[in-house]
Design a protein around this motif. Structure first.
Motif, PDB file in Angstrom:
ATOM      1  N   LEU A  12       0.860  -1.181   0.000  1.00  0.00           N
ATOM      2  CA  LEU A  12       0.000   0.000   0.000  1.00  0.00           C
ATOM      3  C   LEU A  12       0.896   1.230   0.000  1.00  0.00           C
ATOM      4  O   LEU A  12       1.809   1.338   0.821  1.00  0.00           O
ATOM      5  CB  LEU A  12      -0.907   0.003   1.237  1.00  0.00           C
ATOM      6  CG  LEU A  12      -1.868   1.172   1.399  1.00  0.00           C
ATOM      7  CD1 LEU A  12      -2.881   1.208   0.272  1.00  0.00           C
ATOM      8  CD2 LEU A  12      -2.578   1.092   2.740  1.00  0.00           C
ATOM      9  N   CYS A  13       0.650   2.133  -0.950  1.00  0.00           N
ATOM     10  CA  CYS A  13       1.453   3.354  -1.012  1.00  0.00           C
ATOM     11  C   CYS A  13       0.559   4.517  -1.440  1.00  0.00           C
ATOM     12  O   CYS A  13      -0.538   4.321  -1.952  1.00  0.00           O
ATOM     13  CB  CYS A  13       2.624   3.198  -1.977  1.00  0.00           C
ATOM     14  SG  CYS A  13       2.148   2.881  -3.682  1.00  0.00           S
TER      15      CYS A  13
ATOM     16  N   VAL B 123      -2.374 -10.198 -10.016  1.00  0.00           N
ATOM     17  CA  VAL B 123      -2.249  -9.089  -9.069  1.00  0.00           C
ATOM     18  C   VAL B 123      -3.532  -8.263  -9.072  1.00  0.00           C
ATOM     19  O   VAL B 123      -3.986  -7.815 -10.123  1.00  0.00           O
ATOM     20  CB  VAL B 123      -1.041  -8.185  -9.419  1.00  0.00           C
ATOM     21  CG1 VAL B 123      -0.951  -7.009  -8.461  1.00  0.00           C
ATOM     22  CG2 VAL B 123       0.250  -8.981  -9.403  1.00  0.00           C
ATOM     23  N   LEU B 124      -4.105  -8.082  -7.885  1.00  0.00           N
ATOM     24  CA  LEU B 124      -5.273  -7.223  -7.714  1.00  0.00           C
ATOM     25  C   LEU B 124      -4.764  -5.824  -7.394  1.00  0.00           C
ATOM     26  O   LEU B 124      -3.959  -5.645  -6.480  1.00  0.00           O
ATOM     27  CB  LEU B 124      -6.151  -7.735  -6.560  1.00  0.00           C
ATOM     28  CG  LEU B 124      -7.339  -6.865  -6.167  1.00  0.00           C
ATOM     29  CD1 LEU B 124      -8.361  -6.792  -7.298  1.00  0.00           C
ATOM     30  CD2 LEU B 124      -7.984  -7.405  -4.895  1.00  0.00           C
ATOM     31  N   THR B 125      -5.232  -4.833  -8.161  1.00  0.00           N
ATOM     32  CA  THR B 125      -4.842  -3.441  -7.935  1.00  0.00           C
ATOM     33  C   THR B 125      -6.088  -2.650  -7.569  1.00  0.00           C
ATOM     34  O   THR B 125      -7.066  -2.661  -8.317  1.00  0.00           O
ATOM     35  CB  THR B 125      -4.188  -2.843  -9.198  1.00  0.00           C
ATOM     36  OG1 THR B 125      -3.053  -3.642  -9.545  1.00  0.00           O
ATOM     37  CG2 THR B 125      -3.756  -1.414  -8.965  1.00  0.00           C
ATOM     38  N   VAL B 126      -6.045  -1.996  -6.423  1.00  0.00           N
ATOM     39  CA  VAL B 126      -7.172  -1.191  -5.951  1.00  0.00           C
ATOM     40  C   VAL B 126      -6.689   0.248  -5.823  1.00  0.00           C
ATOM     41  O   VAL B 126      -5.690   0.518  -5.139  1.00  0.00           O
ATOM     42  CB  VAL B 126      -7.708  -1.701  -4.594  1.00  0.00           C
ATOM     43  CG1 VAL B 126      -8.897  -0.867  -4.138  1.00  0.00           C
ATOM     44  CG2 VAL B 126      -8.098  -3.174  -4.681  1.00  0.00           C
ATOM     45  N   THR B 127      -7.382   1.170  -6.491  1.00  0.00           N
ATOM     46  CA  THR B 127      -7.067   2.590  -6.418  1.00  0.00           C
ATOM     47  C   THR B 127      -8.063   3.244  -5.476  1.00  0.00           C
ATOM     48  O   THR B 127      -9.275   3.149  -5.675  1.00  0.00           O
ATOM     49  CB  THR B 127      -7.140   3.236  -7.819  1.00  0.00           C
ATOM     50  OG1 THR B 127      -6.241   2.530  -8.688  1.00  0.00           O
ATOM     51  CG2 THR B 127      -6.749   4.700  -7.770  1.00  0.00           C
TER      52      THR B 127
ATOM     53  N   LEU C 110      -2.609   3.473  -3.552  1.00  0.00           N
ATOM     54  CA  LEU C 110      -2.554   2.349  -4.474  1.00  0.00           C
ATOM     55  C   LEU C 110      -2.262   1.082  -3.676  1.00  0.00           C
ATOM     56  O   LEU C 110      -1.223   0.974  -3.035  1.00  0.00           O
ATOM     57  CB  LEU C 110      -1.474   2.591  -5.527  1.00  0.00           C
ATOM     58  CG  LEU C 110      -1.451   1.624  -6.698  1.00  0.00           C
ATOM     59  CD1 LEU C 110      -2.745   1.729  -7.505  1.00  0.00           C
ATOM     60  CD2 LEU C 110      -0.260   1.916  -7.586  1.00  0.00           C
ATOM     61  N   LEU C 111      -3.212   0.149  -3.713  1.00  0.00           N
ATOM     62  CA  LEU C 111      -3.071  -1.120  -3.018  1.00  0.00           C
ATOM     63  C   LEU C 111      -2.880  -2.207  -4.067  1.00  0.00           C
ATOM     64  O   LEU C 111      -3.656  -2.288  -5.019  1.00  0.00           O
ATOM     65  CB  LEU C 111      -4.335  -1.396  -2.196  1.00  0.00           C
ATOM     66  CG  LEU C 111      -4.366  -2.669  -1.376  1.00  0.00           C
ATOM     67  CD1 LEU C 111      -5.216  -2.460  -0.136  1.00  0.00           C
ATOM     68  CD2 LEU C 111      -4.887  -3.852  -2.143  1.00  0.00           C
TER      69      LEU C 111
END
Length: 148
Positions: free
Chosen positions: A36-37, A115-119, A44-45
């Motif tokens: 997480l950043c 890869v799951l990307t969550v914004t 962005l996770l």
């Protein structure tokens, strides 16, 4: 092909104790590794979910909690003789508390290459902004009153 490794039983026992495995399901997922950043005006996770069914991925926001869940099913072919089985299967689940400065309605998610990307966008009200300072450019003159 058979191999003899005297440490295999000890390794299996140790893994079972550390993982909290039960006899019926020795390969249950332990956790969903994630990063997480903060990037500019959003968080962005990214979470590693290799081999999960994309249709099983669920991202929910409820009462300030973000919940990620996914399912990897075990191979159900009974005619297979397993020689090694180290991949986890079952349900992955992770929850995070969101602060008040998050725009929950603007959260988006995508899944690509395991890869799951969550914004997670920051709410407008929480973004840093410059405050204008009002001032008058008209000079004022001060007149002295005469004592009569």
């Amino acid at each position: 092909m058979l191999r003899f490794d005297p440490f295999t039983e000890l390794d299996t026992l140790t893994r079972g104790l550390l993982n909290g495995s039960q006899a019926g399901s020795p390969r249950v997922p332990r956790f969903m590794p994630m990063d997480l950043c903060k990037v500019d005006d959003h968080y962005l996770l990214t979470a590693d979910l290799p081999g999960v069914d994309p249709g099983s991925i669920d991202v929910d926001v409820d009462n300030g909690t973000l919940t990620l869940s996914a399912q990897r099913t075990a191979r159900s072919d009974d005619s297979v003789q397993w020689l090694s089985g180290e991949r986890f299967f079952g349900t992955y689940r992770r929850q995070l508390s969101l602060g008040d400065n998050i725009d929950a309605a603007g959260i988006t998610a995508s899944y690509e290459n395991g890869v799951l990307t969550v914004t997670i966008p920051v709410a407008e009200r929480a973004k840093p902004r410059k405050i204008e300072v009002a001032h008058s450019d008209t000079p004022r003159s001060i007149e002295a009153e005469s004592a009569s």
